[in-house]
Design an enzyme around this catalytic site. Sequence first.
Site, short mmCIF file in Angstrom:
data_model
loop_
_atom_site.label_atom_id
_atom_site.label_comp_id
_atom_site.label_asym_id
_atom_site.label_seq_id
_atom_site.Cartn_x
_atom_site.Cartn_y
_atom_site.Cartn_z
N ASP A 147 0.86 -1.17 0.00
CA ASP A 147 0.00 0.00 0.00
C ASP A 147 0.90 1.23 0.00
O ASP A 147 2.11 1.13 0.26
CB ASP A 147 -0.89 -0.03 1.24
CG ASP A 147 -1.86 1.14 1.28
OD1 ASP A 147 -2.36 1.52 0.22
OD2 ASP A 147 -2.09 1.68 2.38
N THR B 49 -0.14 4.75 1.39
CA THR B 49 -0.31 5.60 2.57
C THR B 49 -0.07 4.82 3.86
O THR B 49 -0.71 3.81 4.11
CB THR B 49 -1.74 6.19 2.58
OG1 THR B 49 -1.97 6.85 1.34
CG2 THR B 49 -1.90 7.17 3.71
N ASP C 141 -1.62 -1.23 6.13
CA ASP C 141 -1.88 -0.82 7.51
C ASP C 141 -3.32 -0.42 7.77
O ASP C 141 -3.66 -0.03 8.88
CB ASP C 141 -0.97 0.36 7.88
CG ASP C 141 -1.36 1.65 7.15
OD1 ASP C 141 -1.97 1.55 6.07
OD2 ASP C 141 -1.07 2.74 7.67
#
Length: 831
Positions: free
Chosen positions: A520, A522, A719
């Site tokens: 990912d 961000t 996350d």
Amino acid sequence: MKNTYTITGMSCNGCRTKAEKALNEMEAVEATVTLEPPIATIIAEKSVSLFKLQKALYKAGNYVISEIDASNSIYSTPQASTMNALALPSSASGKYYCPMFCEGDTVYDTQVGCPVCGMDLVKAPDLTATKTKYTCPMHPEIVQDHPGDCSICGLDLVPKQAVEEQDTAYLDLWRKLKIALVFTIPVFIISMLEMVPNNPLLQLMETQKWNWVQFVLSLPVVFYAGWMFFVRAWKSMLTWNLNMFTLIGIGTGVAFLFSVAGLLFPQYFPDEFKHHGTVSLYFEASVVILTLVLLGQLMEAKAHGQTNKAIKELLKLAPTEATLVLDGQDKVISIHDIKKGDFLRVKPGEKIPVDGKIADGEGTIDESMISGEPIPVDKTRGDGVIAGTINGNTSFVMLAEKVGSETLLSQIVQMVNNASRSRAPIQKLADRIAKYFVPTVVIISALTFIIWANFGPEPAAVYGFINAVAVLIIACPCALGLATPMSVMVGVGKGAQSGVLIKNAEALENMNKVNVLITDKTGTITEGKPSVEKVFSVNDEADTLLHYIASLNQYSEHPLAQAVVNDAKTKNILLTEVKDFEAISGKGVTGTVANRKVALGNKKLMEQLNSAVAEDLETKISTEQKLGKTVSYISVDGIAVGFVSISDKIKATSASAITELMRQGVEVIMITGDNENTAKAVATELHLSGFIANCSPEDKLVAIQRLQAEGKIVAMAGDGINDAPALAQANIGIAMETGTDVAMESAQITLVKGDLQGIVKAKNLSQAVMRNIKQNLFFAFIYNVLGISVASGLLYPIFGLLLSPMIAAAAMSFSSVSVIANSLRLRSFKI
């Protein structure tokens, strides 16, 4: 009927042949399997379920069959296919299933044990949010399913917290393990001290009495804590589904019975099998192996429970109640009572209850759980809103369009459940060997008895029986039982010291094989929070403009406003009072700062205020936007005089970690919900193997499935809640501890520091542990090969040697000690 499927896990023509043979052994099925591409063409008289096909492939190896769906193309690769998750239907929620899928999607109402392999059944998670119960804080006996007043004292009823059901299988295994340890440790100590010169125990009692102590202490381990393994071994032999439990059951069972016979009837044993007048016994071998296997089962039970925890965390994201607007009145109702077409009021700070659209009002919605992006989205009348996302500081009325299982949050829950069960169970090395090792050992044992009984010295039958039993005992996998758990135990501890938290042995094994990392953006590659990158002024007065816009934003809770205020504070710029402040929804803010009329917002705000924007300034702003930055115009007294550029900074460790992973042959692909410009800018700066932008949680999941269908071993680093399905689907899910609980529950590895450098450490550690396990297995198998040869009497005709139980015990101990010592070397390994 003709159907085409994708098969993953095949690496050579031998794999293709085994897979094709396994499918053709099915009744009324004609199968053709190709390696490039990995396709199975199946012709059958009637439809064959995917579960039955998968069950047939399990017998051939670690291959996964899935349906082809080329309608949803993320990659431009021809013949790309979507893996259909091998998962349970939603109707199985709350029921029990076999983790080995021996009977496909068959489920049971109670924990009865699999009738095929004997494994403990696993409870399928409940995929629906628990309906809220309300109770009186003074009179807990008052319980109802809707808010109201207590019928006794009149107090308002409050939500009752549901008590989470404990995992009974895990608790049962934990209780048995504690009992096994209590009795196994003293048996092991007594046995080992027999090989110590001047054994101190003999000063208390003679050897025969200590043998009786071992016998008594081993009874709870054999007949209570480890009894289920004998049941599984018996079932595996009845169904001829030979596995690790067959090997454990035969080895420990024969060792225990031999020891009992030697304890009760020592006069029938030849002198070669005696030491100091007593038969050397194997009680410690039985109880140690049973305890080790029990520890492994406990770890597996804990791993199965991780998915349920992840789903429970996801279900907590949905509110349990909502405010229904009916005939102009607000009424609080349960989320389960919402119907399509209902109008619902969403107050400031509340979670949106179901999917729908804004019917009246406007809001700033935090959709980071879906997009992964930290910047809230402005919504006005007619815009769609998603269940579980969080409303800002305004109130609006929404129209419910999707309720129950139709909402995006419910679909994410189902995807996590499906993905976490889509992989075929790991065929442990002991299971694969057992299919050949068990019948081979039994045959060698039988031949040993026959040869000794016919050609051996008198008493020939006794020699034949004892040597046959010795073959079965020496085959007992003591060192084999230690080989993997010892390395894993030391490796997991080493990882924890380095900030890499590893949940199970499967994660360590698969991390070594990873050749694609999906990450990912961000919070993983970047810091996960907006920060001011630059303030540009056409008059070289950047600090003055920062003072204006920070003062303007000092009372706002919007993340972009906070980024501006924080930047001003780090530069020690004092904020001043703002007059005539006004927030214009969807456009920006205005006010008077230091007697200057200041405006900060998008181009629509500049047009509304008739603020002139110079062509040169517009060009600079356009350049920043193409780099993926969030840019806001700054206007002073009706003239655009600059802009503020806000971005999510790349972590300092990301570049070096990605470089090292790619050096080790790992492709690094970024998949993000952010826009194309931002994704491209980050991918270019870090020289990534590829990127995909504007991805939903389902897009990430499908992308990983496509890579797996191509035979890739995929790790996913993320996350957020939006990453949970992909983390569960990946061969290895890697979560940042700085992220959400759902992400960490769905992943197999958690990085404490929350940066990609931890992935490099995890891969290096995995390589070291797997190398160590292979070394341990070498020690264990060399011991078994030599031990069985000597136990069968192979050396007797030449050297007149038989395998004395004392020598066997010493050899077994040496094998175990060598495995333990080799495993401990991992503690000094630098990752």
